[in-house]
Enzyme design. Sequence first.
Site, PDB file in Angstrom:
ATOM      1  N   SER A   1       3.191   2.197  -3.011  1.00 24.87           N
ATOM      2  CA  SER A   1       3.519   2.645  -1.790  1.00 24.87           C
ATOM      3  C   SER A   1       4.933   1.988  -1.463  1.00 24.87           C
ATOM      4  O   SER A   1       5.709   2.621  -0.408  1.00 24.87           O
ATOM      5  CB  SER A   1       2.692   1.878  -0.719  1.00 24.87           C
ATOM      6  OG  SER A   1       2.809   0.533  -1.007  1.00 24.87           O
TER       7      SER A   1
ATOM      8  N   TYR B   1      -9.515 -14.284  -6.993  1.00 27.60           N
ATOM      9  CA  TYR B   1      -8.646 -13.748  -8.198  1.00 27.60           C
ATOM     10  C   TYR B   1      -9.739 -13.761  -9.610  1.00 27.60           C
ATOM     11  O   TYR B   1      -9.413 -13.101 -10.416  1.00 27.60           O
ATOM     12  CB  TYR B   1      -7.361 -14.874  -8.524  1.00 27.60           C
ATOM     13  CG  TYR B   1      -6.290 -14.320  -7.784  1.00 27.60           C
ATOM     14  CD1 TYR B   1      -6.254 -14.704  -6.613  1.00 27.60           C
ATOM     15  CD2 TYR B   1      -5.634 -13.320  -8.310  1.00 27.60           C
ATOM     16  CE1 TYR B   1      -5.102 -14.435  -5.728  1.00 27.60           C
ATOM     17  CE2 TYR B   1      -4.286 -13.080  -7.310  1.00 27.60           C
ATOM     18  CZ  TYR B   1      -4.068 -13.531  -6.249  1.00 27.60           C
ATOM     19  OH  TYR B   1      -3.157 -12.953  -5.410  1.00 27.60           O
TER      20      TYR B   1
ATOM     21  N   HIS C   1       5.201  -8.918 -11.314  1.00 25.18           N
ATOM     22  CA  HIS C   1       4.441  -9.659 -10.415  1.00 25.18           C
ATOM     23  C   HIS C   1       3.402 -10.652 -11.372  1.00 25.18           C
ATOM     24  O   HIS C   1       2.505 -11.057 -10.730  1.00 25.18           O
ATOM     25  CB  HIS C   1       3.628  -8.956  -9.342  1.00 25.18           C
ATOM     26  CG  HIS C   1       4.672  -8.461  -8.508  1.00 25.18           C
ATOM     27  ND1 HIS C   1       4.293  -7.098  -7.534  1.00 25.18           N
ATOM     28  CD2 HIS C   1       5.743  -8.768  -8.157  1.00 25.18           C
ATOM     29  CE1 HIS C   1       5.211  -7.067  -6.878  1.00 25.18           C
ATOM     30  NE2 HIS C   1       6.093  -7.822  -7.062  1.00 25.18           N
TER      31      HIS C   1
HETATM   32  C1  BV8 Z   1      10.468 -12.254  -3.086  1.00 26.99           C
HETATM   33  C2  BV8 Z   1       0.612  -9.835  -7.231  1.00 26.99           C
HETATM   34  C3  BV8 Z   1      12.240 -13.487  -2.685  1.00 26.99           C
HETATM   35  C4  BV8 Z   1      -0.469 -10.885  -6.419  1.00 26.99           C
HETATM   36  C5  BV8 Z   1       2.114  -9.021  -5.322  1.00 26.99           C
HETATM   37  C6  BV8 Z   1       9.449 -12.038   5.097  1.00 26.99           C
HETATM   38  C7  BV8 Z   1       9.432 -13.374   4.563  1.00 26.99           C
HETATM   39  C8  BV8 Z   1       9.280 -13.704   3.288  1.00 26.99           C
HETATM   40  C9  BV8 Z   1       9.447 -12.700   2.333  1.00 26.99           C
HETATM   41  C10 BV8 Z   1       9.267 -11.456   2.810  1.00 26.99           C
HETATM   42  C11 BV8 Z   1       9.367 -11.059   4.054  1.00 26.99           C
HETATM   43  N1  BV8 Z   1       9.622  -9.789   4.444  1.00 26.99           N
HETATM   44  C12 BV8 Z   1       9.502  -8.888   3.066  1.00 26.99           C
HETATM   45  C13 BV8 Z   1       9.517 -10.073   2.253  1.00 26.99           C
HETATM   46  C14 BV8 Z   1       9.389  -9.791   0.879  1.00 26.99           C
HETATM   47  C15 BV8 Z   1       8.044 -10.046   0.415  1.00 26.99           C
HETATM   48  C16 BV8 Z   1       7.206  -8.797   0.693  1.00 26.99           C
HETATM   49  O1  BV8 Z   1       7.226  -7.942  -0.024  1.00 26.99           O
HETATM   50  N2  BV8 Z   1       6.320  -9.255   1.845  1.00 26.99           N
HETATM   51  C17 BV8 Z   1       5.542  -7.903   2.165  1.00 26.99           C
HETATM   52  C18 BV8 Z   1       4.264  -8.474   2.977  1.00 26.99           C
HETATM   53  C19 BV8 Z   1       6.318  -7.168   3.090  1.00 26.99           C
HETATM   54  N3  BV8 Z   1       8.086 -10.226  -1.068  1.00 26.99           N
HETATM   55  C20 BV8 Z   1       7.975 -11.295  -1.833  1.00 26.99           C
HETATM   56  O2  BV8 Z   1       7.596 -12.352  -1.355  1.00 26.99           O
HETATM   57  C21 BV8 Z   1       8.376 -11.120  -3.240  1.00 26.99           C
HETATM   58  N4  BV8 Z   1       9.095 -12.217  -3.660  1.00 26.99           N
HETATM   59  O3  BV8 Z   1      10.952 -11.376  -2.306  1.00 26.99           O
HETATM   60  O4  BV8 Z   1      11.242 -13.581  -3.472  1.00 26.99           O
HETATM   61  C22 BV8 Z   1      11.964 -14.571  -1.756  1.00 26.99           C
HETATM   62  C23 BV8 Z   1      11.419 -15.615  -1.941  1.00 26.99           C
HETATM   63  C24 BV8 Z   1      11.049 -16.340  -0.877  1.00 26.99           C
HETATM   64  C25 BV8 Z   1      11.254 -16.025   0.558  1.00 26.99           C
HETATM   65  C26 BV8 Z   1      11.785 -14.834   0.743  1.00 26.99           C
HETATM   66  C27 BV8 Z   1      12.154 -14.043  -0.280  1.00 26.99           C
HETATM   67  C28 BV8 Z   1       7.072 -11.409  -4.058  1.00 26.99           C
HETATM   68  C29 BV8 Z   1       6.054 -10.071  -3.752  1.00 26.99           C
HETATM   69  C30 BV8 Z   1       4.881 -10.226  -4.706  1.00 26.99           C
HETATM   70  C31 BV8 Z   1       3.825 -10.228  -4.105  1.00 26.99           C
HETATM   71  N5  BV8 Z   1       2.463 -10.063  -5.021  1.00 26.99           N
HETATM   72  N6  BV8 Z   1       1.113  -8.879  -6.174  1.00 26.99           N
HETATM   73  C32 BV8 Z   1      -1.659 -10.083  -6.661  1.00 26.99           C
HETATM   74  O5  BV8 Z   1      -1.586  -9.089  -7.329  1.00 26.99           O
HETATM   75  O6  BV8 Z   1      -2.692 -10.339  -5.910  1.00 26.99           O
HETATM   76  S1  BV8 Z   1       2.245  -7.768  -4.493  1.00 26.99           S
HETATM   77  C33 BV8 Z   1       1.204  -6.412  -4.407  1.00 26.99           C
HETATM   78  O7  BV8 Z   1       1.702  -5.347  -3.698  1.00 26.99           O
HETATM   79  C34 BV8 Z   1       0.845  -5.670  -5.820  1.00 26.99           C
HETATM   80  O8  BV8 Z   1       1.793  -6.414  -6.899  1.00 26.99           O
HETATM   81  C35 BV8 Z   1       1.259  -4.601  -5.719  1.00 26.99           C
HETATM   82  O9  BV8 Z   1       1.731  -3.801  -6.986  1.00 26.99           O
HETATM   83  C36 BV8 Z   1       2.352  -4.495  -4.808  1.00 26.99           C
HETATM   84  C37 BV8 Z   1       2.819  -3.228  -4.407  1.00 26.99           C
HETATM   85  O10 BV8 Z   1       1.793  -2.593  -3.845  1.00 26.99           O
HETATM   86  P1  BV8 Z   1       1.447  -1.196  -4.531  1.00 26.99           P
HETATM   87  O11 BV8 Z   1       1.485  -1.512  -6.125  1.00 26.99           O
HETATM   88  O12 BV8 Z   1       2.387  -0.094  -4.295  1.00 26.99           O
HETATM   89  O13 BV8 Z   1       0.026  -0.793  -4.290  1.00 26.99           O
HETATM   90  P2  BV8 Z   1      -0.433  -0.175  -2.715  1.00 26.99           P
HETATM   91  O14 BV8 Z   1      -1.786  -0.277  -2.584  1.00 26.99           O
HETATM   92  O15 BV8 Z   1       0.443  -0.626  -1.784  1.00 26.99           O
HETATM   93  O16 BV8 Z   1       0.071   1.403  -2.991  1.00 26.99           O
HETATM   94  C38 BV8 Z   1      -0.723   2.267  -4.086  1.00 26.99           C
HETATM   95  C39 BV8 Z   1      -0.145   3.715  -4.057  1.00 26.99           C
HETATM   96  O17 BV8 Z   1      -0.701   4.230  -5.114  1.00 26.99           O
HETATM   97  C40 BV8 Z   1      -0.196   4.490  -2.579  1.00 26.99           C
HETATM   98  O18 BV8 Z   1       1.015   4.975  -2.267  1.00 26.99           O
HETATM   99  C41 BV8 Z   1      -1.281   5.260  -2.958  1.00 26.99           C
HETATM  100  O19 BV8 Z   1      -1.202   6.555  -2.174  1.00 26.99           O
HETATM  101  C42 BV8 Z   1      -0.998   5.688  -4.387  1.00 26.99           C
HETATM  102  N7  BV8 Z   1      -2.229   6.059  -5.205  1.00 26.99           N
HETATM  103  C43 BV8 Z   1      -3.570   5.659  -5.070  1.00 26.99           C
HETATM  104  N8  BV8 Z   1      -4.341   6.419  -5.984  1.00 26.99           N
HETATM  105  C44 BV8 Z   1      -3.213   6.885  -6.915  1.00 26.99           C
HETATM  106  C45 BV8 Z   1      -2.157   6.974  -6.348  1.00 26.99           C
HETATM  107  N9  BV8 Z   1      -1.013   7.562  -6.693  1.00 26.99           N
HETATM  108  C46 BV8 Z   1      -1.070   8.280  -7.983  1.00 26.99           C
HETATM  109  N10 BV8 Z   1      -2.399   8.633  -8.563  1.00 26.99           N
HETATM  110  C47 BV8 Z   1      -3.519   7.895  -7.833  1.00 26.99           C
HETATM  111  N11 BV8 Z   1      -4.613   7.934  -8.465  1.00 26.99           N
END
Ligand code: BV8
Length: 255
Positions: free
Chosen positions: A199, A74, A126
Amino acid sequence: MMTVYSMTNFPNELITTLRNAKRIAILTGAGISAESGIPTFRDAQTGLWAQMKAEDLATPEAFERDPVTVWEWYAYRRELVADAQPNAGHIALATMAKHAPQLTLVTQNVDSLHQKAGSPDVLELHGNISRVKCSREHTVIPPDQWVQVEGERVPRCPNCNAFLRPDVVWFGEMLPRVTFARAEQAFREAEVVFAIGTSGMVPPAATLPFNAIERGAYGIEVNLNETYLSHLYDCVLRGQSGVILPQLVQAVWGE
Ligand code: BV8
């Protein structure tokens, strides 16, 4: 679903829908900051997590297991973000807010670039990487109060001596309750919703535009690539947000 590639052919339906919209809700993700030099999370090769797995770093368990690695990852990203400047996409959204007074900007990003671009009242779901907090009390601690113990690499809290950590939401952690409630309300009430540079892989943030479209809001996706939600949107603007958004704001509001 319509797919639009450049300003010359923004469909009239899109222009009039935006011009007539009273309430607009926008969710942004890492993609909007890519043109500011901040790597996204999941894009192959460039993505921050391409070299590492989220569960190895962005979870309370990871911090418990290996605070030094998590702290240093970080710290590296804080440096990246500190030097980054908002790009034309961030600036276009700040301009849009001047024309659409009931625009709510919700971001998953932790980089402050929307604020730097002048967007008012950004809802950060976040957290924010530039803030550091006590890992036990969760109070934000400014750098001049960090306690650096001889021989340790992770600073400690001046109040309770626990390790400090970034003030971001990790996987498995709850989102800030009030902020998420405000974001949910904005997406519940908006006639038009945007998903920009995300995404859509991380609930519950990713559910916001999805739920709005399900209840009949007009959905616009701005993304360089297709996502697994693209087919749900009324209009997909395929390309870089830093190119598309200024063109769209110009076409709709002439600025
Ligand atoms: C929660 C901060 C309730 C930290 C981030 C099983 C067990 C437990 C939980 C879960 C589970 N299954 C699902 C979950 C929910 C879990 C989760 O999502 N898990 C994932 C692995 C599936 N979520 C959580 O835990 C959330 N809390 O649910 O609370 C709870 C509580 C306890 C137990 C259960 C539930 C908290 C999630 C927060 C995680 N923290 N970030 C840090 O920054 O290090 S997440 C991280 O991913 C970032 O915040 C980011 O924003 C986020 C999403 O990613 P994107 O922003 O979309 O980025 P990505 O790279 O994926 O995509 C980029 C896109 O841009 C692409 O589509 C690309 O094509 C496009 N792009 C690229 N260049 C350009 C462009 N578009 C336009 N122009 C360009 N130039």
